[in-house]
Design an enzyme around this catalytic site. Structure first.
Site, PDB file in Angstrom:
ATOM      1  N   CYS A   1       0.825  -1.211   0.000  1.00  0.00           N
ATOM      2  CA  CYS A   1       0.000   0.000   0.000  1.00  0.00           C
ATOM      3  C   CYS A   1       0.863   1.268   0.000  1.00  0.00           C
ATOM      4  O   CYS A   1       1.590   1.501  -0.953  1.00  0.00           O
ATOM      5  CB  CYS A   1      -0.990  -0.033   1.165  1.00  0.00           C
ATOM      6  SG  CYS A   1      -2.421   1.046   0.898  1.00  0.00           S
TER       7      CYS A   1
ATOM      8  N   HIS B   1      -4.405  -5.112   0.359  1.00  0.00           N
ATOM      9  CA  HIS B   1      -4.089  -5.573   1.713  1.00  0.00           C
ATOM     10  C   HIS B   1      -4.494  -7.036   1.866  1.00  0.00           C
ATOM     11  O   HIS B   1      -5.423  -7.369   2.612  1.00  0.00           O
ATOM     12  CB  HIS B   1      -4.814  -4.718   2.758  1.00  0.00           C
ATOM     13  CG  HIS B   1      -4.200  -3.379   2.983  1.00  0.00           C
ATOM     14  ND1 HIS B   1      -3.035  -3.194   3.708  1.00  0.00           N
ATOM     15  CD2 HIS B   1      -4.588  -2.149   2.566  1.00  0.00           C
ATOM     16  CE1 HIS B   1      -2.733  -1.900   3.738  1.00  0.00           C
ATOM     17  NE2 HIS B   1      -3.647  -1.246   3.059  1.00  0.00           N
TER      18      HIS B   1
ATOM     19  N   GLU C   1      -3.143  -9.101   3.563  1.00  0.00           N
ATOM     20  CA  GLU C   1      -2.912  -9.525   4.947  1.00  0.00           C
ATOM     21  C   GLU C   1      -4.086  -9.222   5.873  1.00  0.00           C
ATOM     22  O   GLU C   1      -4.132  -9.718   7.014  1.00  0.00           O
ATOM     23  CB  GLU C   1      -1.650  -8.856   5.500  1.00  0.00           C
ATOM     24  CG  GLU C   1      -1.805  -7.416   5.972  1.00  0.00           C
ATOM     25  CD  GLU C   1      -1.799  -6.395   4.834  1.00  0.00           C
ATOM     26  OE1 GLU C   1      -1.831  -5.186   5.139  1.00  0.00           O
ATOM     27  OE2 GLU C   1      -1.767  -6.796   3.648  1.00  0.00           O
TER      28      GLU C   1
END
Length: 314
Positions: A142, A235, A237
């Site tokens: 990001c 993202h 994660e």
């Protein structure tokens, strides 16, 4: 995969309840293998949440990883206790003489600022320059991806008309690419950002390969051909409820945010949000460790400096 971290780190107990193998220093010392050294520069405000998210996904291969957490000494966290930072994190000065097989640079809630106005920018710049000769493969996420592209290639970030927040489809563009081994032709992942980069600038200013993109998110993941640089603007994660927490935080602060797209059933924020990217996330991080880090990193870390010259970094 056993991940080797300080057994007092709060994430340890969470991971153990999920049957994720965590190894302390004493047990790791008896394994006659050279573990991979991974450095995580955690720029996210909720440090412990991000620690757990990343460690969970790094625990998907049979390789042993030694994990170190890094923070920018020129910035003081307002949301994480100083005792936690002092106990579990290192400064750049403490790691600058070490060599790492891989590094993850997280996102950061500073995208509203010009890069040069971020309070830790100079320290970040020095760290990224250092990584060319001391880290084999770096995964930028990001804002970390935007900052890396800006410093290395002069690729700018641009303010979007409204925040991009939700679960979005992306197409894989390079069939058989090592980072996308096991992926289908398309996948979904969370995105949460106010800024974007220009595909035209990527094509004109870099020699990076665009590996995935989508109609709403634009360029999603790109990488150098040797996999020493990887940039991901989503993202993968994130937990199931991360976007929900961001939405409620902004709503409660009076910002009138849009409901994250493709996330709550019927856009009803009282519903449990969907989780439809965990398999892709597990594959992506596993592929990064197995193919970008383990398969390519020199056994002797100091060889990275020689490789940097060969690849044109020096």
């Amino acid at each position: 995969m056993p991940i080797r971290i300080d057994k007092k780190l709060p994430a340890v107990e969470i991971l153990r309840t999920e049957n994720i193998f965590v190894m302390d220093d004493q047990r790791a010392a008896h394994q006659d293998i050279r573990p991979l050294k991974i450095l995580i520069l955690n720029l996210m405000p909720q440090k412990m949440v991000t620690e757990t998210q990343l460690l969970r996904h790094l625990a998907n291969t049979p390789l042993q990883l030694d994990i170190d957490f890094l923070y920018m000494e020129s910035h003081r966290s307002k949301t994480t206790r100083s005792e936690h930072m002092e106990t579990f994190y290192k400064t750049f000065l403490e790691v600058k003489d070490e060599y790492f097989d891989g590094m993850i640079i997280t996102g950061a809630p500073v995208e509203h600022l010009p890069f040069e106005e971020v309070d830790y920018w100079e320290e970040f710049r020095q760290m990224l320059e250092w990584s060319k000769t001391h880290v084999y493969s770096t995964l930028h996420i990001c804002w970390g991806a935007q900052a890396g592209l800006y410093l290395r290639y002069g690729v700018e970030k641009y303010q979007m008309d409204s925040k991009l927040s939700g679960i979005y489809p992306q197409d894989t563009l390079k069939e058989g690419h090592l980072l996308f081994r096991g992926f289908d032709d398309s996948y979904v992942s969370p995105h949460s950002r106010h800024t974007e980069i220009s595909k035209e600038e990527v094509l004109n200013k870099t020699n990076l390969e665009i590996l995935s993109e989508g109609p709403q998110v634009g360029v999603s993941i790109l990488a150098s051909r040797d996999l020493r640089e990887i940039y991901s603007f989503g993202h993968l994660e994130y937990d199931r409820d991360t976007l929900a927490k961001e939405y409620f935080r902004d709503r409660d602060a009076g910002f009138d945010p849009h409901i994250p797209e493709n996330y709550f059933k019927d856009d009803d924020v009282n519903q449990v949000p969907c989780l439809c990217w965990s398999s892709s996330a597990a594959l992506f991080f596993s592929n990064w460790v197995n193919h970008a880090v383990y398969q390519e990193t020199p056994f002797x870390w100091r060889k990275i400096x020689d490789d940097a010259s060969a690849y044109g970094y020096l």
